[in-house]
Design a protein around this motif. Structure first.
Motif: not given
Length: 125
Positions: A25-30
């Protein structure tokens, strides 16, 4: 900030298979590289496999020996570790970890910024 939760561990007989999941979870995992490490009782934690942000893969060949496959699903924000032909020596707590996308350091624990709490894998003989 990335939070990681491992699942899929359990008890399996030698020769069996398990698929571990690392949900993020969280931003910009990719944009993150994700690694799997493991720690057996009485031993140091060791690198198992990693997958980069662009899905390049790295393996500890001494550990994996063609039995494990790492993959990622950026839509589901999950990284998987498919483990086949499990052996008793694969018994360990398996951790996933995330680091900012780089071209190196995939097998170094110190390179990773975020860690999950681990999932227990036990392989009986």
């Amino acid at each position: 900030q990335v939070q990681l939760v491992e699942s899929g561990g359990g008890l399996v007989q030698a020769g069996g298979s398990l698929r571990l999941s690392c949900a993020a979870s969280g931003r910009s995992f990719s944009r993150y590289d994700i690694g799997w490490f493991r720690q057996a009782p009485g031993k140091e934690r060791e690198f198992v496999a990693a997958i980069t942000a662009d899905s390049g893969t790295w393996y500890n060949v001494d550990v994996v020996k063609g039995r494990f496959t790492i993959s990622r699903d950026n839509a589901d924000i999950t990284v998987y570790l498919q483990m086949n032909t499990l052996k008793p020596e694969d018994t360990a707590v398996y951790y996933c970890a995330a680091k900012y996308n780089t071209d190196s350091g995939h097998n170094f624990q110190s390179a990773y910024n975020y860690w999950g709490r681990g999932t227990q894998v036990t392989v009986s003989s």
